[in-house]
Design a protein around this motif. Structure first.
Motif, PDB file in Angstrom:
ATOM      1  N   MET A 119      67.601  31.075  46.566  1.00 38.86           N
ATOM      2  CA  MET A 119      68.325  32.339  46.762  1.00 38.86           C
ATOM      3  C   MET A 119      67.439  33.418  47.372  1.00 38.86           C
ATOM      4  O   MET A 119      67.941  34.361  48.004  1.00 38.86           O
ATOM      5  N   ALA A 120      66.146  33.281  47.180  1.00 38.87           N
ATOM      6  CA  ALA A 120      65.220  34.354  47.552  1.00 38.87           C
ATOM      7  C   ALA A 120      65.340  34.836  49.002  1.00 38.87           C
ATOM      8  O   ALA A 120      65.228  36.039  49.266  1.00 38.87           O
ATOM      9  N   PRO A 121      65.549  33.962  49.977  1.00 38.57           N
ATOM     10  CA  PRO A 121      65.553  34.444  51.370  1.00 38.57           C
ATOM     11  C   PRO A 121      66.786  35.262  51.756  1.00 38.57           C
ATOM     12  O   PRO A 121      66.778  35.901  52.810  1.00 38.57           O
ATOM     13  N   PHE A 122      67.831  35.224  50.932  1.00 30.99           N
ATOM     14  CA  PHE A 122      69.097  35.862  51.321  1.00 30.99           C
ATOM     15  C   PHE A 122      69.092  37.345  50.951  1.00 30.99           C
ATOM     16  O   PHE A 122      68.652  37.729  49.870  1.00 30.99           O
ATOM     17  N   GLN A 123      69.622  38.148  51.859  1.00 25.76           N
ATOM     18  CA  GLN A 123      69.680  39.591  51.638  1.00 25.76           C
ATOM     19  C   GLN A 123      71.087  40.090  51.962  1.00 25.76           C
ATOM     20  O   GLN A 123      71.689  39.678  52.959  1.00 25.76           O
ATOM     21  N   GLY A 124      71.591  40.995  51.114  1.00 22.63           N
ATOM     22  CA  GLY A 124      72.874  41.636  51.393  1.00 22.63           C
ATOM     23  C   GLY A 124      74.075  40.728  51.249  1.00 22.63           C
ATOM     24  O   GLY A 124      75.107  40.970  51.867  1.00 22.63           O
ATOM     25  N   VAL A 125      73.941  39.679  50.433  1.00 21.91           N
ATOM     26  CA  VAL A 125      75.054  38.745  50.249  1.00 21.91           C
ATOM     27  C   VAL A 125      75.511  38.749  48.796  1.00 21.91           C
ATOM     28  O   VAL A 125      74.786  39.202  47.906  1.00 21.91           O
ATOM     29  N   GLU A 126      76.735  38.246  48.567  1.00 26.01           N
ATOM     30  CA  GLU A 126      77.205  37.960  47.214  1.00 26.01           C
ATOM     31  C   GLU A 126      76.908  36.493  46.932  1.00 26.01           C
ATOM     32  O   GLU A 126      77.223  35.639  47.756  1.00 26.01           O
ATOM     33  N   HIS A 127      76.343  36.229  45.775  1.00 27.27           N
ATOM     34  CA  HIS A 127      76.124  34.834  45.398  1.00 27.27           C
ATOM     35  C   HIS A 127      77.259  34.366  44.474  1.00 27.27           C
ATOM     36  O   HIS A 127      77.629  35.065  43.527  1.00 27.27           O
ATOM     37  N   HIS A 128      77.784  33.209  44.783  1.00 25.88           N
ATOM     38  CA  HIS A 128      78.805  32.565  43.948  1.00 25.88           C
ATOM     39  C   HIS A 128      78.286  31.192  43.532  1.00 25.88           C
ATOM     40  O   HIS A 128      77.533  30.564  44.280  1.00 25.88           O
ATOM     41  N   LEU A 129      78.710  30.749  42.370  1.00 22.10           N
ATOM     42  CA  LEU A 129      78.268  29.440  41.893  1.00 22.10           C
ATOM     43  C   LEU A 129      79.431  28.763  41.171  1.00 22.10           C
ATOM     44  O   LEU A 129      80.032  29.351  40.276  1.00 22.10           O
ATOM     45  N   GLN A 130      79.737  27.552  41.595  1.00 22.84           N
ATOM     46  CA  GLN A 130      80.813  26.775  40.963  1.00 22.84           C
ATOM     47  C   GLN A 130      80.188  25.777  40.008  1.00 22.84           C
ATOM     48  O   GLN A 130      79.347  24.964  40.408  1.00 22.84           O
ATOM     49  N   THR A 131      80.578  25.835  38.747  1.00 23.69           N
ATOM     50  CA  THR A 131      79.899  25.025  37.726  1.00 23.69           C
ATOM     51  C   THR A 131      80.883  24.331  36.794  1.00 23.69           C
ATOM     52  O   THR A 131      81.993  24.820  36.568  1.00 23.69           O
TER      53      THR A 131
END
Lengths: 371, 63
Positions: free
Chosen positions: A89-101
């Motif tokens: 995740m570290a390289p991403f900027q200005g995004v929403e993170h979603h996770l399907q679990t």
């Protein structure tokens, strides 16, 4: 067919997606009966260099968009472990993170992690224990108790979550049973996926029309009686019905097909249809449009139509536009459903269309105004 | 190889009084969400909030 509009949306591939899907690992700790994913017994993990390559394009897209989502989808993303996920995740900027679990590994530490990184959670569960019985571990044991333990942790920590429910045998009675379950579960939104025949899941997804329409009609009734949950599919159908009544139906769908880049663990990019990632066929090869380790993602998306199967799929979308009264609602049958049901991409109506688009709309209307 | 799809009379069906009532009820629900930030659902928001993988089903501004 006087009522078939000439819909103008969904023409060609958009140059910029609204989200990307990343596969941090192929591994899933469960072995659900209906799962379409190959390699789910193997732990093939994404290297940080792959995420960095994706982020080089995504960060620019995110900076230019109102919002942009990065969706971590497996395998089971939590099987990757928090340390590796942080790296990815570290390289991403200005995004929403979603996770399907599937939530079976979710505990207090995971909930702290979700909150610390503001990760939007999607939970996969199919209803009460007997309806979730197809979600099993590698020894064939039901995963229901583990799923509920993980869900308890989410609730305990106040982590909001949406739920995705796979329905294998839709019926009105099932709808009456499902909605109260999810109401009690504490999800803020519910999406229904009627089981699809795709990937390594070759079970038939053909159902009696009355059963499917009745299922959606009963869900509509349950939602209206207690609308505390966002009910994805039914609410979208009602929104479309409202737009159609106002003669605004052509404004509902995007102007172009979202390329939805899916980046596999090894950097291979499959466009338009996440379910095709990891598959290959004699006619179409591996469905990949390139690899982010050698080609910028923006270039892969810009060259989307150079792929034989993507071009064929776009012809299929046009065939749907020309022949289907539900096109303005649906936007054309999904690529993976065309391929896994028909063996090609330029066909039209699939069983998935019938179950999850046509009979959804008809069921909602049946509830409102029975024939 | 297009072939006709069943029931292409949606535009007629949605004109029924019952559909009008359904749409009005739903819009009232969505307005209620928007006006009640403490509710489980805080307002009519893009479906992508919950389901970014909802394919083309989106109520976000169209491009």
């Amino acid at each position: 067919m006087a009522s078939v509009h000439r819909f103008t949306g969904m023409r060609g591939i958009a140059p910029v997606p609204s989200y990307v899907i990343l596969q941090p690992t192929t591994l899933c700790n469960l072995d659900c009966a209906y799962c379409y994913l190959p390699w789910r017994k193997d732990d093939r993990r994404m290297a940080p260099a792959v995420a960095e390559a994706v982020a080089q394009t995504v960060n620019r897209w995110a900076a230019e968009a109102g919002r942009f989502s990065v969706v971590w989808h497996g395998g089971e993303p939590t099987a990757t472990g928090r340390e590796r996920l942080v790296q990815l995740m570290a390289p991403f900027q200005g995004v929403e993170h979603h996770l399907q679990t599937n939530a079976t590994l979710v505990d207090d530490a995971w909930c702290d992690f979700f909150q610390a990184y503001d990760i939007h959670i999607g939970l996969s569960v199919d209803g009460p224990r007997h309806l979730t019985a197809q979600r099993v571990d590698r020894a064939g044991r039901e995963a229901y108790q583990q799923i509920m333990r993980g869900t308890d942790a989410l609730r305990r920590h106040g982590v909001p979550f949406a739920a995705l429910c796979v329905v294998s045998d839709p019926s009105p009675a099932l709808a009456r049973e499902l909605y109260p379950f999810f109401r009690e579960l504490g999800c803020y939104a519910l999406g229904i996926n009627i089981e699809e025949r795709e990937g390594v899941n070759t079970r038939s997804n053909a159902h009696a029309e009355d059963d499917v329409r009745g299922f959606w009609a009963e869900l509509t009734a349950a939602w209206l009686a207690d609308p505390a949950i966002e009910l994805r599919d039914v609410e979208f159908a009602i929104r479309y019905a409202g737009a159609l009544r106002r003669d605004e139906a052509d404004t509902v769908l995007p102007r172009q097909v979202d390329p939805i880049p899916t980046i596999a663990y090894d950097g291979a990019v499959v466009l338009v249809s996440p379910e095709l990632a990891g598959f290959s066929s004699p006619q179409y090869g591996d469905f990949s449009s390139g690899n982010v380790t050698s080609t910028p993602l923006s270039q892969i998306v810009a060259q989307a139509t150079e792929s034989r199967w993507v071009s064929e799929y776009l012809r299929g979308v046009e065939a749907c536009r020309d022949s289907c009264g539900y096109f303005g609602f649906c936007g054309g049958g999904h690529a993976a459903n065309r391929y896994f049901e028909h063996g090609r991409f330029d066909t039209t109506v699939t069983e998935h269309c019938r179950n999850s688009k046509i009979r959804l709309m008809e069921g909602v209307l049946d509830h409102a105004a029975p024939h | 190889m297009p072939h006709p799809t069943e029931a292409p009379d949606l535009a007629d069906r949605v004109r029924a009084d019952g559909v009008s009532a359904l749409v009005e009820a739903a819009e009232e629900i969505w307005t209620g969400r928007r006006n009640n930030p403490d509710a489980p659902v805080a307002g009519p928001r893009p479906f992508e909030d919950a389901f970014p993988t909802f394919y083309q089903f989106s109520n976000s501004p169209q491009r």
